[in-house]
Design an enzyme around this catalytic site. Structure first.
Site, PDB file in Angstrom:
ATOM      1  CE  LYS A 124       3.288  73.937  36.272  1.00 46.33           C
ATOM      2  NZ  LYS A 124       3.778  73.181  35.131  1.00 46.33           N
ATOM      3  CD  GLN A 173       4.786  73.007  31.715  1.00 46.53           C
ATOM      4  OE1 GLN A 173       4.903  73.119  32.921  1.00 46.53           O
ATOM      5  NE2 GLN A 173       3.625  72.775  31.144  1.00 46.53           N
ATOM      6  CG  ASP A 202       4.990  66.858  36.697  1.00 45.05           C
ATOM      7  OD1 ASP A 202       3.915  67.429  36.947  1.00 45.05           O
ATOM      8  OD2 ASP A 202       5.827  67.277  35.879  1.00 45.05           O
TER       9      ASP A 202
HETATM   10  N1  GUN Z   1       2.111  69.917  30.667  1.00 48.38           N
HETATM   11  C1  GUN Z   1       0.758  69.893  30.803  1.00 48.38           C
HETATM   12  N2  GUN Z   1       0.424  69.446  32.028  1.00 48.38           N
HETATM   13  C2  GUN Z   1       1.580  69.179  32.660  1.00 48.38           C
HETATM   14  C3  GUN Z   1       1.877  68.694  33.968  1.00 48.38           C
HETATM   15  O1  GUN Z   1       1.009  68.405  34.797  1.00 48.38           O
HETATM   16  N3  GUN Z   1       3.199  68.566  34.249  1.00 48.38           N
HETATM   17  C4  GUN Z   1       4.176  68.859  33.360  1.00 48.38           C
HETATM   18  N4  GUN Z   1       5.437  68.682  33.739  1.00 48.38           N
HETATM   19  N5  GUN Z   1       3.931  69.314  32.145  1.00 48.38           N
HETATM   20  C5  GUN Z   1       2.636  69.478  31.807  1.00 48.38           C
END
Ligand code: GUN
Length: 293
Positions: free
Chosen positions: A53, A97, A120
């Site tokens: 990311k 996350q 998100d």
């Molecule tokens: N963990 C797995 N997929 C995601 C996601 O799309 N966003 C976040 N914040 N954590 C994750």
């Protein structure tokens, strides 16, 4: 033989458009979108995601802020960081996350994020906006799936869509997005009776259960479009691991009209949509019209 939907190439196109939008924002408004990613603990898969990311955020010309906290972090400490990021004008998007360590209530943390920075799309306000048709930030993976589906099929209205999986991250928002496109939507899950027959009705089949190759080709309607969200690590040859989806690709590709592979299908779309959401949030925060399509 089904068409193989190239999510990797599509995601690259999205990232290029994001990069162009960022250049325009810098030139015309002196604005550089910024994304903060918070990782608590040392989960190896999460570390890989967070690294990717950050890398792709910088490649798109945006500011990346990474916050790595130990797995002993308390909820109070994490909430304090979220407050700090909410107040930071250089941060337009905040992503914490998941999963978080057990001592932290992830709902409390998600709902402490300013909804207009919630790239998100997990905040209750954004869930409400999505389910009522108001504009807001939409979860990245389902948004990526929808983009691939529209590119493949054009107008989705009237199609029978079956979403297998009911998570807050993928299944439920995916269903809401398909409903907003006027599909007839079924959400199936582990307790669904006659799951095979339910899947066989699907013009659009989205698999998001997290079980390796659970959906075989004979559950797929001939000509259907299959979107495989699963990323499962299984034992391969010579003790090596390999990635497979929730769909058994080999048997499904013989029946489907189009299908996403794993890897190289939905996966790359998630970060591309995260970058897109960050630009959207930065534009909204500054009263700038957002058009990235
Ligand atoms: N963990 C797995 N997929 C995601 C996601 O799309 N966003 C976040 N914040 N954590 C994750």
């Amino acid at each position: 033989m089904a068409k193989r939907i190239d999510g990797k190439a599509f995601a690259q196109g999205v990232r290029e458009r994001v990069g162009e939008a960022v250049s325009t924002l810098q030139r015309d408004h002196g604005l550089t979108p910024g994304l903060a990613v918070v990782l608590v603990g040392e989960d190896p898969a999460s570390q890989v995601y967070v690294r990717n990311k950050g890398k792709q955020t910088v490649e798109a010309g945006m500011k990346s802020f990474e916050h790595k906290l130990p797995d002993t972090t308390s909820e109070t400490e994490l909430l304090a960081l979220v407050e700090q990021l909410n107040a930071d004008p250089d941060v337009h998007g905040i992503l914490v996350q998941l999963p978080l360590p057990d001592q932290i209530d992830s709902h409390a943390v998600i709902n402490a994020i300013n909804p207009d920075k919630d790239v998100d799309g997990f905040h209750l306000i954004n869930v409400g906006r999505l389910s009522t048709g108001a504009s807001g930030l939409v979860p990245c993976t389902p948004l990526g799936c929808l983009m691939l589906l529209k590119d493949e099929l054009g107008d989705l209205s009237g199609k029978n869509a079956v979403v297998v999986g009911r998570s807050n991250i993928v299944g439920k928002p995916m269903a809401a997005l398909l409903l907003a496109e006027s599909c007839t939507v079924t959400i199936a899950h582990s307790r669904t009776q006659d799951l095979a027959d339910v899947c066989r009705e699907a013009d659009i089949l989205v698999a998001a259960v997290g079980r390796p190759q659970m959906i075989p080709g004979d559950w797929v309607k001939p000509g259907a479009t299959v979107i495989d969200v699963g990323i499962n690590r299984v034992e391969g040859d010579e003790g090596k691991t390999r990635l497979v989806g929730d769909v058994d690709y080999a048997s499904a590709e013989a029946v489907a009209g189009a299908i996403t592979p794993v890897p190289g299908g939905v996966g790359p779309m998630t970060i591309a949509c995260l970058l897109r959401n960050t630009v959207q949030a930065a534009c909204a925060a500054n009263g700038i019209a957002f058009d990235l399509d």
